[in-house]
Design an enzyme around this catalytic site. Structure first.
Site, PDB file in Angstrom:
ATOM      1  N   GLU A 117       1.039  10.711   7.688  1.00 53.63           N
ATOM      2  CA  GLU A 117       1.849  10.136   8.762  1.00 53.63           C
ATOM      3  C   GLU A 117       1.258  10.437  10.128  1.00 53.63           C
ATOM      4  OE1 GLU A 117       4.071   8.035   8.358  1.00 53.63           O
ATOM      5  OE2 GLU A 117       4.956   8.313   6.381  1.00 53.63           O
ATOM      6  N   ASP A 132       0.035   1.965  -2.215  1.00 54.36           N
ATOM      7  CA  ASP A 132      -0.187   0.744  -1.442  1.00 54.36           C
ATOM      8  C   ASP A 132      -1.397   0.804  -0.509  1.00 54.36           C
ATOM      9  OD1 ASP A 132       1.172   2.693  -0.026  1.00 54.36           O
ATOM     10  OD2 ASP A 132       2.557   1.333   0.963  1.00 54.36           O
ATOM     11  N   GLU A 164      15.084  -1.081  -0.188  1.00 56.82           N
ATOM     12  CA  GLU A 164      13.910  -0.241  -0.432  1.00 56.82           C
ATOM     13  C   GLU A 164      13.371  -0.405  -1.849  1.00 56.82           C
ATOM     14  OE1 GLU A 164      11.317   2.861   1.327  1.00 56.82           O
ATOM     15  OE2 GLU A 164      12.399   1.041   1.884  1.00 56.82           O
ATOM     16  N   GLU A 221       6.473  -4.779   6.443  1.00 55.43           N
ATOM     17  CA  GLU A 221       5.506  -5.347   5.502  1.00 55.43           C
ATOM     18  C   GLU A 221       5.683  -6.848   5.274  1.00 55.43           C
ATOM     19  OE1 GLU A 221       5.102  -1.111   5.259  1.00 55.43           O
ATOM     20  OE2 GLU A 221       6.905  -2.374   5.152  1.00 55.43           O
ATOM     21  N   THR A 279      -3.041   0.272   8.775  1.00 57.01           N
ATOM     22  CA  THR A 279      -1.830   0.227   7.953  1.00 57.01           C
ATOM     23  C   THR A 279      -0.576   0.495   8.773  1.00 57.01           C
ATOM     24  OG1 THR A 279      -0.927   0.931   5.814  1.00 57.01           O
ATOM     25  CG2 THR A 279      -1.784   2.666   7.258  1.00 57.01           C
TER      26      THR A 279
END
Length: 627
Positions: free
Chosen positions: A201, A346, A450, A469, A555
C-alpha cells in the site's frame, strides 16, 4: 399403471423444459453442470439456506421462467435479440448518439465530484491520512488497536489522501492547486514516523504518486499545462527515495527473497512479524521500484522487487502454471492455494505486463504471456468467443492452483480490472464480455459488492469502498473502441455514486449495497483513481489523449509517461546471466499464444453499435438477476 403414466408425464415435462431452455436463448449448461456438486447439501450452501439464498436447483434454471414470462407479457423481443421493431431495448438505450454537451456536463460533474471530496479533505482532514465524510473529520492510524490492519496497513500518518491525489490535480489541469499541494507535501510530510504500514500500500499509493508528480513537474513537454514549480529541486524524488529506503528492510532476512508484508517506517520489520504474504502484495512492487531505480541510477530497488517477482514465479504449479494467493516467505510453501484474478493476485499479473511496457525487459512479457495462457486454460469458463456462438458468456473463476478445479462460486470486485488489462494486450473481444458482466452487477445494485456469488445471484460481501476497477476498464474499453456504449456506462456509474455515496463532506463507502447504508470512510483511491478515470472518460480533449505523449497508469491510477529514461537498463552487472535488450513492443508478442481474439476482431461496423450483441447482453443481465 398409474406409475407408468407418472413416469411418462415427468419425461415429457423434462423434454419440454429442455425445449424451452433452447428457446430462451444461449445455453446455460456449463454453470448447471459445474454446480451440481454445490447443492443445498454442501456446508456453504447449508449456511445459505438459513438466509433463504439456496435452492435445490441452480438459479440458472430461472432463465426458463423469466424468458417465458417475458413472452407471455407481450414482450416484443425476438429470439435473436433483435426485437420485434427496428431496435430492441438495448439498442434504444445505448446506441443513441452521445451529445457533446452531455459529455461536457459529465466531465464537469466528474471534476466536481473530485473537487467536493478533495476540498472537504483539505478543510476537515488534512494533515491526517483520510477523510471521514459523514462526521467531517480526519482519520489516521489506529494507535489504540495495532491489529486493526484494515486501517493501519494503509494509513501511515503521512497525509495519504493529499499525496495520492497529486497527479489527478495535474490531469484535470488545476496547476495552481497542484503547485500548492506539492509545496504542502514537501513542507509538511515526513516518513520518519512510528507507523507500521503494508509495503504494497505504501508503494502504490505514496511512492507511486510522488514519482508521478515528480515526472509531471520535470517533463520538458509539460503536456498538462505549466506544472513546473519555481525552485523545485527534486524534492519529491528525494522523498520517494527516503520512503523506499525505509521499505527495504522488508526484503531482508527472507529465505526466498519474497518480502515481509509490513514494516515500521522508523524501526524496520517488527519482531514476530507474519511470515505469510499475498502474491499481489509481494509481487506488485516492480513498477514503482523500477521507476525509482532508473531515475536515480541505483539498481537496488528494482533488483529487490524483480527478485521477489522471480521467486514467486518459480513457485508456480508445474502442472497448471498457476500461482496461489498466499505464500510463506521463509519456506516458499503455498498457504493459500486459490488461483483467480481478484484479491491476492490481481496486480501481480497487471505488473508483469506494465513492467514490460514501461521498461522493455522481455522476460516480463514472457512471464505475462505464460501466465495469460494458464489463465485462459484453467480459469476461463464459457463459450469460446464473446460475441458469437452458443453457450455461457466467458467468466473467470477461482480454482485450485494445482488441479485447476473450481474452489468456490464467487468473484470479487477487484477482478473488474481485468478487462482493462486485456485491452492493453489487444484481447478486446474477451474484455467486452467480462466488462459487461460486472456492469450488469453494477446496474443491479448501483455499486459493486466486494464479493458476488454467481451461483446464488447475490453478494457474499456487501460493502463497496468506492473502488475504481470497473471505471478503469470502462475508460480503457472506450479508448480502444470509441463506442458510446461505454459513455453510457460511465454516466450510470457517476449517477450511482452521486445518488448513493455522497455524504455531507465527501463520498462514503457503501456499507451495504442493497440497503445503501454508508460507512464513514473515503479511501484515498477514490480521488486518485475513481474520479480520474471518470473525468478522462468524458474529457476527449485531455492532453492524455491529444498531446502525442504516451502514458501508462499504475495500479493506483498514477500516470507515468513512457520516458526513454525508463528504458535504460542498469542490470547487466546485477543479472549477468540474463543480459537482454529492451525491445520495442510488438502486437504479436503482446498477444498470448492461445488468445482467441484481439482488437482486429472488432469489426468497424460495430464500433458505433453495441459492443456486445443484444442477445448476449440480455443473457448476462439474466445471469445476475436483472431480468
Amino acid at each position: 399403471m398409474q406409475w407408468r403414466s407418472l413416469v411418462l408425464a415427468l419425461l415429457a415435462l423434462r423434454l419440454a423444459g429442455h425445449a424451452l431452455l433452447w428457446l430462451a436463448g444461449p445455453s446455460v449448461g456449463f454453470y448447471q453442470q459445474r454446480l451440481r456438486a454445490f447443492t443445498c447439501s454442501s456446508p456453504a450452501a447449508r449456511d445459505a439456506v438459513s438466509n433463504r439464498r439456496c435452492f435445490p436447483a441452480p438459479h440458472w434454471a430461472s432463465f426458463l421462467g423469466r424468458a417465458w414470462e417475458g413472452a407471455d407479457s407481450g414482450s416484443s423481443m425476438g429470439r435473436d435479440g433483435s426485437g420485434g421493431g427496428d431496435e430492441d431495448e438495448y439498442e434504444q438505450r445505448y446506441s443513441r448518439a452521445f451529445p457533446p454537451q452531455l459529455r461536457a456536463q459529465l466531465r464537469d460533474a466528474a471534476r466536481g465530484m473530485f473537487g467536493f471530496g478533495y476540498d472537504n479533505y483539505m478543510a476537515h482532514a488534512f494533515p491526517q491520512d483520510e477523510l471521514n465524510p459523514i462526521d467531517c473529520r480526519g482519520r489516521g492510524p489506529d494507535r489504540d488497536d495495532p491489529s486493526n490492519l484494515n486501517i493501519n496497513d494503509v494509513l501511515g500518518n503521512y497525509s495519504l489522501t493529499l499525496i495520492d491525489a497529486l497527479d489527478t490535480l495535474a490531469v484535470m489541469g488545476n496547476s495552481s492547486e497542484f503547485r500548492k499541494a506539492v509545496k504542502l507535501v514537501i513542507e509538511t510530510v515526513s516518513f520518519d514516523t512510528d507507523s507500521t504500514v503494508q509495503v504494497f500500500e505504501a508503494t502504490i499509493r505514496v511512492l507511486g504518486s510522488l514519482l508521478s508528480a515528480h515526472i509531471i513537474i520535470t517533463d520538458s513537454k509539460q503536456p498538462f499545462g505549466d506544472m513546473t514549480i519555481k525552485g523545485y529541486d527534486n524534492e519529491l524524488l528525494n522523498m520517494a527515495h527516503d520512503l523506499a529506503v525505509r521499505l527495504l528492510p522488508a526484503f531482508e532476512n527472507t529465505k526466498t527473497g519474497i518480502p515481509y508484508p509490513r514494516v515500521n517506517l522508523r524501526t524496520g520489520v517488527p519482531s514476530g512479524s507474519n511470515n505469510e504474504t499475498c502474491t499481489a502484495g509481494a509481487g506488485s512492487l516492480l513498477v514503482e521500484f523500477g521507476i525509482l531505480s532508473r531515475l536515480l541510477g541505483d539498481s537496488t530497488f528494482e533488483w529487490v522487487a524483480r527478485r521477489a517477482v522471480k521467486a514467486l514465479w518459480n513457485l508456480r504449479s508445474n502442472d497448471t502454471g498457476l500461482l496461489g494467493n498466499v505464500v510463506n516467505i521463509q519456506t516458499g510453501h503455498w498457504v493459500g492455494k486459490q488461483s483467480g484474478l481478484g484479491a491476492g493476485l490481481d496486480s501481480f499479473y497487471e505488473y508483469l505486463l506494465k513492467s514490460y511496457i514501461l521498461f522493455g525487459e522481455k522476460e516480463d512479457l514472457d512471464m505475462f504471456n505464460d501466465a495469460y495462457r494458464s489463465i485462459q486454460n484453467h480459469l476461463r469458463r464459457g463459450r469460446e468467443a464473446c460475441n458469437e456462438g452458443e453457450g455461457d458468456p466467458p467468466l473467470y473463476v477461482n480454482v485450485n492452483m494445482f488441479s485447476g478445479q473450481l474452489m468456490n462460486t464467487w468473484i470479487d470486485s477487484l477482478q473488474a480490472f481485468f478487462p482493462g488489462l486485456q485491452v492493453l494486450i489487444g484481447d478486446v473481444e474477451d474484455a467486452i464480455c467480462l466488462h459487461a458482466f460486472y456492469y450488469a452487477i453494477w446496474k443491479r445494485y448501483g455499486a459493486l459488492p466486494e464479493r458476488y456469488n454467481w451461483q446464488l445471484q447475490a453478494p457474499d460481501v456487501l460493502f463497496y469502498p468506492l473502488r475504481p476497477e470497473l471505471v478503469e476498464s470502462t475508460y480503457l474499453l472506450y479508448q480502444a473502441t470509441k463506442n458510446p456504449f461505454y459513455l453510457h456506462v460511465g454516466m450510470d456509474i457517476l449517477q450511482s455514486l452521486e445518488k448513493y455515496t455522497k455524504a455531507k463532506c465527501g463520498y462514503a463507502t457503501l456499507h451495504h449495497v442493497i440497503e445503501k447504508s454508508k460507512e464513514d470512510r473515503m479511501e484515498s483511491f477514490f480521488l486518485s483513481e475513481t474520479c480520474k478515470y471518470l473525468y478522462l472518460l468524458f474529457d476527449e480533449e485531455n492532453p492524455v489523449h491529444k498531446s502525442g505523449n504516451r502514458f501508462m497508469f499504475t495500479t493506483e491510477g498514477h500516470i507515468v509517461s513512457l520516458d526513454k529514461r525508463l528504458r535504460v537498463s542498469l542490470w547487466q552487472d546485477t543479472f549477468p546471466e540474463e543480459e537482454k535488450k529492451a525491445e520495442k513492443i510488438k502486437r504479436s508478442e503482446l498477444r498470448a499464444n492461445n488468445s482467441i481474439s484481439n482488437c482486429n476482431r472488432v469489426p468497424d461496423e460495430r464500433r458505433y453499435l453495441l459492443p456486445l450483441k443484444s442477445i448476449y447482453m440480455r443473457q448476462i443481465d439474466q445471469m445476475v438477476g436483472l431480468i
